[in-house]
Enzyme design. Structure first.
Site, short mmCIF file in Angstrom:
data_model
loop_
_atom_site.label_atom_id
_atom_site.label_comp_id
_atom_site.label_asym_id
_atom_site.label_seq_id
_atom_site.Cartn_x
_atom_site.Cartn_y
_atom_site.Cartn_z
N SER A 147 -8.30 3.05 1.82
CA SER A 147 -8.26 1.68 2.31
C SER A 147 -7.47 0.80 1.37
O SER A 147 -7.36 1.07 0.18
CB SER A 147 -9.69 1.19 2.43
OG SER A 147 -9.74 -0.18 2.25
N LYS A 148 -6.95 -0.28 1.94
CA LYS A 148 -6.20 -1.25 1.15
C LYS A 148 -7.06 -1.88 0.07
O LYS A 148 -6.56 -2.42 -0.89
CB LYS A 148 -5.75 -2.40 2.08
CG LYS A 148 -4.40 -2.21 2.68
CD LYS A 148 -3.91 -3.53 3.23
CE LYS A 148 -2.80 -3.27 4.21
NZ LYS A 148 -2.15 -4.44 4.71
N ARG A 149 -8.35 -1.85 0.30
CA ARG A 149 -9.23 -2.53 -0.65
C ARG A 149 -9.24 -1.85 -2.01
O ARG A 149 -9.52 -2.47 -3.01
CB ARG A 149 -10.65 -2.60 -0.11
CG ARG A 149 -10.82 -3.57 1.02
CD ARG A 149 -12.28 -3.70 1.33
NE ARG A 149 -12.87 -2.39 1.54
CZ ARG A 149 -13.04 -1.82 2.72
NH1 ARG A 149 -12.69 -2.45 3.79
NH2 ARG A 149 -13.58 -0.63 2.82
N PHE A 150 -8.97 -0.57 -2.07
CA PHE A 150 -8.99 0.11 -3.35
C PHE A 150 -7.69 -0.15 -4.08
O PHE A 150 -6.61 0.11 -3.56
CB PHE A 150 -9.24 1.60 -3.17
CG PHE A 150 -10.56 1.88 -2.54
CD1 PHE A 150 -11.73 1.57 -3.22
CD2 PHE A 150 -10.66 2.41 -1.27
CE1 PHE A 150 -12.96 1.79 -2.63
CE2 PHE A 150 -11.89 2.63 -0.68
CZ PHE A 150 -13.05 2.33 -1.36
N HIS A 154 0.83 -1.18 0.00
CA HIS A 154 0.00 0.00 0.00
C HIS A 154 0.88 1.26 0.00
O HIS A 154 2.02 1.21 0.47
CB HIS A 154 -0.75 -0.13 1.33
CG HIS A 154 -1.81 0.83 1.62
ND1 HIS A 154 -1.63 1.87 2.49
CD2 HIS A 154 -3.09 0.89 1.20
CE1 HIS A 154 -2.77 2.54 2.60
NE2 HIS A 154 -3.67 1.97 1.83
#
Ligand code: GLU
Length: 511
Positions: free
Chosen positions: A283-286, A22
């Site tokens: 967020s890491k999700r993106f 990230h």
């Protein structure tokens, strides 16, 4: 256990390989690295892979690749033996770690009683030793409460409007309950206030009475994050822990365990969260926060590094462009802000443009070639450098150069109507293009360059408006509504290809 040199600054980056690296992890790496370099200290890389289910080798590789791309070298950690920074290949080197004459083994055994690489999954013996010590001292205990027990307790607390907190049932056991196996190991958290000084936030106080006895391991061979960090920070003689704000509530828990084990307390610095433009948490999700996506998108590593340095850190003056060496001189952890740092895409693009301006065509070509190769385009080096010279001025990234330069390799398919300038008549536009072609055909092969071309175009234009000649010519050459100046394009394409493209345009107008 001998200690490392007195007063030596030792920092670490301790990523968990559970997802793509990230931007926030890159910032932790950079700030630690800068702090180590400006203090003549040591930067340790420790892969925190205790979560076996979520840790993956590919993410570990991505971390190493990301650090290498940004040019952040570590002094100890994966594949790098203490005192031997010249190790070429992390993974190959690993096989050599048991050589008894290794300088690292000697030094590191002396300092830390074991040797690298620093991957938590390979250090279980150390954790076991300290877990057993905590249990023997009475600072930790086996807990037999099942998931169901804990869930019932949680619900009961929730019904009374209270936050979840373990009730300490197994802390009070005199004997292990018959026929039951321990579920976890818990640390006895005293009901006291924990205060520590944060280099960014000043004094921070937590009330440990709210924690309850925390789980620190599943069993002595399976430690959890909070405990493994304490054992490792001590074993690696870490003096300063610089990490993201999301860990701030772990700090009091870690301090309590350090105290129980008689370990020194490092100095802490918690970096502010990184926020999206709308102030929501990144967020890491993106996908877009994955570091290596920025390489794919064509950002220069020096530019990204410069941008990341400014994510929460404010230099003294107005200056925003800093080389790595300048960052080592200027960076000041005490000038890092407490509030969230907004990720400003326009600023990143601006910084990248600034670095692109200073990068020579050869280096740009080196970065551009692999991007083009992905599309099956493998131009000659000289041709590529000519294209770069024409399009670099309008590009924010290497990817932009690839995108804006694509028409040089293959004329895009375009509608004939695009050739028509304002409300000109199609027949007139065709006549202009034909005249242009005849004229250009007269230009001697070796003279297809700016100065003669400018003269010929001026002759064609004559009494006409410039746009009446330049617009259709530019579209004919590029197939695009927006592109560089036609003379610049022709210089790169050369006479034959320029005439071929004009011929295609004329035929489009015949239809
Ligand atoms: N492993 C943790 C993470 O990836 C960092 C631990 C630490 O810095 O203490 O977020």
């Amino acid at each position: 256990m001998t200690k490392p040199p007195k007063n030596q600054v030792r920092v670490r980056m301790a990523p968990s390989p559970t997802g793509s690296m990230h931007i926030g992890t890159a910032r932790v790496a950079l700030f630690n690295w800068l702090f180590a370099r400006q203090n003549g200290g040591v930067f340790v890389l420790r892969i925190e892979d205790t979560d076996k289910e979520r840790s993956e080798k590919k993410y570990e590789d991505e971390i190493l690749e990301g650090l290498a791309w940004l040019g952040l070298d570590w002094d100890e950690g994966l594949g790098i033996e203490y005192g031997n920074k010249n190790t070429e290949d992390n993974h190959e080197e690993k096989g050599k770690k048991n050589q008894p004459d290794s300088k690292f083994q000697v030094l590191n055994t002396q300092y830390f009683g074991q040797y690298g690489p620093y991957r938590q999954s390979e250090r279980t013996a150390i954790y076991k030793k300290y877990l057993e010590q905590l249990i023997a001292q009475g600072d930790a205990y086996y807990c037999y409460c099942t998931k169901e027990d804990l869930e019932a307790e949680r619900q009961e607390l929730a019904a009374r409007g209270l936050p979840p907190k373990y009730n300490g049932h197994c802390r009070r056991l005199k004997e292990p309950p018959a026929g039951k196996n321990p579920e976890v190991i818990r640390f006895k958290v005293p009901e006291i206030k924990i205060e520590f000084k944060d280099m960014i936030r000043g004094n921070v106080v937590f009330d440990a009475a709210l924690f309850g006895d925390i789980v620190i391991a599943k069993d002595t061979a399976t430690p959890l994050y909070n405990f493994a960090v304490v054992a490792d920070d001590a074993a690696m003689a870490i003096t300063h822990v610089i990490r993201g704000e999301e860990h701030i509530s772990n700090t009091p828990k870690q301090i309590l365990m350090q105290r129980a084990l008689g370990f020194p307390e490092p100095i802490y610095a918690h970096l502010p969260l990184i926020l999206n433009a709308d102030k929501s948490k990144m967020s890491k999700r993106f996908g877009d926060v994955a570091l290596l996506r920025y390489r794919e998108k064509g950002y220069l590593p020096e530019a990204l590094l410069n941008f990341i340095a400014l994510l929460g850190w404010h230099p003294k003056g107005d200056r925003e462009i800093f080389s790595k060496d300048e960052l080592i001189k200027e960076f000041d952890i005490a000038r890092v802000q407490k509030s969230g740092a907004v990720f400003n895409q326009e600023k990143l693009d601006w910084i990248n443009r600034e670095y692109l301006k200073k990068t020579d065509a050869g280096a740009i070509a080196d970065m551009l070639a692999p991007l083009l190769a992905e599309e099956g385009v493998r131009p000659e080096r000289q041709f590529l450098e000519k294209i770069i010279a024409v399009v670099r001025g309008r590009a924010a990234t290497i990817r932009d150069i690839a995108d804006t330069g694509r028409f040089f390799f293959a004329l895009p398919d375009y509608e004939g109507t695009l050739l028509i300038w304002n409300d000109a008549d199609a027949g007139d536009v065709k006549a202009v293009l034909e005249e242009t072609a005849w004229k250009l055909a007269e230009v001697p092969d070796g003279a297809f360059s700016r100065e003669p071309l400018t003269r010929y175009i001026a002759e064609i234009t004559g009494a006409r408006k410039r746009g009446a000649v330049l617009w259709p010519l530019r579209v004919a050459l590029s197939g695009l509504a927006a592109s560089p100046d036609p003379i610049e394009i022709m210089e790169v394409l050369g006479k034959d290809e320029s005439l071929r493209r004009i011929g295609i345009a004329v035929r489009k107008l015949e239809k």
